[in-house]
Design a protein around this motif. Structure first.
Motif, PDB file in Angstrom:
ATOM      1  N   LYS A 225     -39.811 -40.282   5.792  1.00  0.00           N
ATOM      2  CA  LYS A 225     -40.035 -39.775   7.146  1.00  0.00           C
ATOM      3  C   LYS A 225     -38.973 -40.196   8.151  1.00  0.00           C
ATOM      4  N   CYS A 226     -38.302 -41.321   7.920  1.00  0.00           N
ATOM      5  CA  CYS A 226     -37.329 -41.816   8.911  1.00  0.00           C
ATOM      6  C   CYS A 226     -36.165 -40.845   9.037  1.00  0.00           C
ATOM      7  N   VAL A 227     -35.865 -40.411  10.269  1.00  0.00           N
ATOM      8  CA  VAL A 227     -34.753 -39.488  10.489  1.00  0.00           C
ATOM      9  C   VAL A 227     -33.576 -40.180  11.191  1.00  0.00           C
ATOM     10  N   GLY A 228     -33.613 -41.498  11.222  1.00  0.00           N
ATOM     11  CA  GLY A 228     -32.469 -42.228  11.754  1.00  0.00           C
ATOM     12  C   GLY A 228     -32.259 -42.067  13.242  1.00  0.00           C
TER      13      GLY A 228
ATOM     14  N   THR B 298     -32.830 -44.203  15.485  1.00  0.00           N
ATOM     15  CA  THR B 298     -32.467 -45.544  15.986  1.00  0.00           C
ATOM     16  C   THR B 298     -33.371 -46.030  17.120  1.00  0.00           C
ATOM     17  N   LEU B 299     -34.408 -45.263  17.446  1.00  0.00           N
ATOM     18  CA  LEU B 299     -35.248 -45.671  18.584  1.00  0.00           C
ATOM     19  C   LEU B 299     -35.929 -47.011  18.316  1.00  0.00           C
ATOM     20  N   CYS B 300     -36.444 -47.222  17.096  1.00  0.00           N
ATOM     21  CA  CYS B 300     -37.121 -48.495  16.803  1.00  0.00           C
ATOM     22  C   CYS B 300     -36.137 -49.657  16.918  1.00  0.00           C
TER      23      CYS B 300
ATOM     24  N   ALA C 104     -42.802 -45.256  19.356  1.00  0.00           N
ATOM     25  CA  ALA C 104     -41.652 -44.471  19.805  1.00  0.00           C
ATOM     26  C   ALA C 104     -41.124 -43.553  18.716  1.00  0.00           C
ATOM     27  N   CYS C 105     -41.464 -43.831  17.471  1.00  0.00           N
ATOM     28  CA  CYS C 105     -40.889 -43.067  16.359  1.00  0.00           C
ATOM     29  C   CYS C 105     -41.346 -41.613  16.423  1.00  0.00           C
ATOM     30  N   PRO C 106     -40.393 -40.671  16.464  1.00  0.00           N
ATOM     31  CA  PRO C 106     -40.775 -39.261  16.577  1.00  0.00           C
ATOM     32  C   PRO C 106     -41.499 -38.755  15.332  1.00  0.00           C
TER      33      PRO C 106
ATOM     34  N   MET D 152     -43.505 -40.666  13.111  1.00  0.00           N
ATOM     35  CA  MET D 152     -44.567 -41.550  12.602  1.00  0.00           C
ATOM     36  C   MET D 152     -44.150 -42.188  11.273  1.00  0.00           C
ATOM     37  N   ALA D 153     -42.928 -42.700  11.229  1.00  0.00           N
ATOM     38  CA  ALA D 153     -42.425 -43.264   9.968  1.00  0.00           C
ATOM     39  C   ALA D 153     -42.800 -44.732   9.792  1.00  0.00           C
ATOM     40  N   ILE D 154     -43.302 -45.354  10.850  1.00  0.00           N
ATOM     41  CA  ILE D 154     -43.518 -46.805  10.803  1.00  0.00           C
ATOM     42  C   ILE D 154     -45.004 -47.134  10.787  1.00  0.00           C
TER      43      ILE D 154
HETATM   44  S1  SF4 Z   1     -37.835 -44.679  15.177  1.00  0.00           S
HETATM   45 FE1  SF4 Z   1     -38.573 -43.767  13.273  1.00  0.00          FE
HETATM   46  S2  SF4 Z   1     -37.087 -42.172  12.771  1.00  0.00           S
HETATM   47 FE2  SF4 Z   1     -36.163 -43.485  14.304  1.00  0.00          FE
HETATM   48  S3  SF4 Z   1     -34.964 -44.957  13.103  1.00  0.00           S
HETATM   49 FE3  SF4 Z   1     -36.948 -45.905  13.503  1.00  0.00          FE
HETATM   50  S4  SF4 Z   1     -38.186 -45.342  11.733  1.00  0.00           S
HETATM   51 FE4  SF4 Z   1     -36.422 -44.025  11.689  1.00  0.00          FE
END
Ligand code: SF4
Ligand code: HEM
Lengths: 78, 396
Positions: free
Chosen positions: A19-22, A24-26, A59-61, A63-65
């Motif tokens: 799910k992570c799209v990189g 960088t918000l987290c 903050a993750c767009p 819901m990867a976390i």
């Molecule tokens: S906020 Fe979510 S999508 Fe963005 S880098 Fe972190 S885990 Fe990945």
């Protein structure tokens, strides 16, 4: 989550790489916990305060976390 | 750009991906990327690839021409989508918390209400133009309410957004696109400015007030306030409108999927992801190489531009099994319809939720829909996948 209950506690984060799209918000919100791996996706490198880890997860767009309480194992997010 | 490519970009991209996934297009003067891995690599690599479209455009334009572009430059150069860190980070973090998946859930009942009100009206009629009668009203109403501008004239805003889109989406058939876009940008700024002034005097519980508050605290410039407001209005509805229209068409062409969603509304979220992958509303975005960089064995020179074809990546067989098949249960579905990396769509959670409500209501309330036109036509743009109209008939 009631803040009083988790105050001072540590939380563990887990990033779902499907799910992570990189975005960088987290990493920007909880730089002590998340870091960008070489492929541009995030990884959790250590535990952090419940508040900041949950803020990052929210903050993750995508819901990867997922966040769990490091003591009780209770799910704090989502 | 020929009509065939506009009507069926997927076949064109398939040919390119098979022949040369990193392809130099002489006419456009840049690279076209059609493979999933290359697309994701470039979108996630902000060190080597810039989004500073207005900066690169300024460098390409002769000085005497730059004045013609002033309204576009003033406003669009402040859009976060065209900025690199650290400015991008500042603008994005300010707004991100209002668009998280959790935050947008609060508007779901409102969206459900809007969608069903529209269908109360349309369902008994037996026909509608999905684009004009249904798809654009929901997202535009929602973003205007979020901003705190619910009473603005939707038809005017739609017209100006289309004018801005002529530039933003690269309308190939309009050499005068600069002048048209300048008009659209100016009109929309003038229309929004009084509302911004009002918030300066008397803040409310809305996004315009958030922008004005950030300005007061020194976090945003005056120009960034109005530019961001225009970006939210523009970005907040065109693309979602196209998702709803393209998605409705795909579902009409797959009647078994339409029926399945009616009987199993729990499939709606994965169906929306699949509709974004299958025929998403943003076909491509653009990046500029900051320096020489190797991409899959090809050297990209510093200063070169790259068309990052999201629609092509979304149909790459190396990433998706049976990529040309619509499978509303596909999982996982790591499509790039909202891009990847730092510019990943701010409004993605909102657009997803709006799409879910729209398709849930459409498939529940409309039975046996048929396309009521000999041929369908798309606006001839490089970036957006936008139907001109989608006339549909259905049982009453
Ligand atoms: S906020 Fe979510 S999508 Fe963005 S880098 Fe972190 S885990 Fe990945
Ligand atoms: C289905 C609907 C939508 C699609 C397909 C879509 C697609 C995209 C894409 C591909 C990008 C990245 C562009 C790039 O990297 O160059 C983007 C960015 C953006 N989108 Fe969307 N979008 C949609 C809906 C929305 C909505 C509803 C909003 C309203 C808030 C919105 C606001 C934005 C903003 C502000 C950016 C810039 C983000 C940044 O630079 O960090 N979008 N969108």
């Amino acid at each position: 989550m009631s803040e009083a209950k988790t105050q001072g506690r540590l939380a563990l984060a887990c990033v779902d790489l499907d799910k992570c799209v990189g975005s960088t918000l987290c990493v920007q919100i909880a730089a002590d916990v998340f870091r960008l791996a070489g492929n541009g996706q995030s990884e959790a490198v250590c535990a952090g305060s419940c508040e900041s880890v949950v803020n990052a997860a929210e903050a993750c767009p995508n819901m990867a976390i997922t966040v769990t309480d490091s003591q009780t194992g209770e799910t704090l997010f989502p | 750009m020929c009509q065939e490519v506009i009507d069926d970009p997927h076949s064109y991209y398939r040919g390119l991906r098979e022949a040369e996934p990193v392809h130099w297009n002489e006419r456009w003067g840049g690279w076209v990327l059609t493979g999933y891995d290359d697309v994701v690599t470039v979108l996630r690599d902000r060190e080597h690839f810039s989004s500073d479209r207005m900066g690169f455009l300024a460098r390409e334009l002769p000085a005497e021409k730059q004045a013609d572009y002033k309204p576009i430059f003033d406003v669009l150069s402040q859009w976060m989508v065209f900025r690199d860190p650290p400015d991008h980070t500042r603008l994005r973090i300010l707004l991100n918390k209002f668009f998280t998946p959790k935050a947008v859930e609060a508007f779901r009942p409102r969206v459900r209400g809007i969608v069903n009100d529209l269908l109360d009206d349309l369902a008994p009629k037996g026909r509608m133009d999905v684009v004009r009668d249904f798809a654009y009203l929901t997202p535009l109403t929602v973003i205007l309410e979020l901003l705190g501008a619910p009473s603005l004239d939707r038809d005017l805003i739609k017209e100006w957004s289309e004018q801005i889109g002529v530039f933003f989406f690269i309308r190939a058939d309009m050499p005068e696109r600069r002048a048209i876009a300048c008009e659209g940008v100016k009109s929309m700024c003038e229309y929004l400015q009084p509302l911004v002034e009002e918030r300066r005097r008397k803040p409310q519980d809305d996004l315009l007030s958030v922008l004005v508050q950030a300005e007061k605290e020194g976090g945003l410039s005056e120009q960034e306030v109005i530019s961001t407001a225009v970006l939210l209005v523009f970005g907040g509805h065109e693309t979602t409108m196209n998702l709803i229209a393209n998605g409705a068409l795909a579902l009409i062409q797959h009647p078994e999927a339409w029926t399945q969603l009616n009987h199993h509304p729990d499939l709606v979220p994965s169906a929306v992801e699949e509709l974004l992958r299958y025929d998403g509303s943003v076909k491509a975005t653009v990046r500029w190489a900051r320096e020489d960089v190797d991409l899959g064995g090809t050297t990209i020179k510093g200063g070169d531009r790259l068309l990052v074809a999201l629609s092509a990546a979304n149909r790459d067989p190396a990433q998706f099994a049976n990529p040309d098949t619509l499978d509303i249960t596909r999982s996982p579905n790591p499509h790039v319809a909202f891009a990847h990396g730092i510019h990943v769509c701010l409004g993605a959670p909102l657009a997803r939720m709006e799409g879910q409500e729209a398709f849930a209501a459409l498939t529940r309330r409309i039975t046996n829909p048929r396309v009521a036109a000999e041929e369908l036509h798309y606006f001839p743009t490089v970036v957006s996948r936008a139907l001109k109209e989608l006339p549909v008939e259905f049982d009453t």
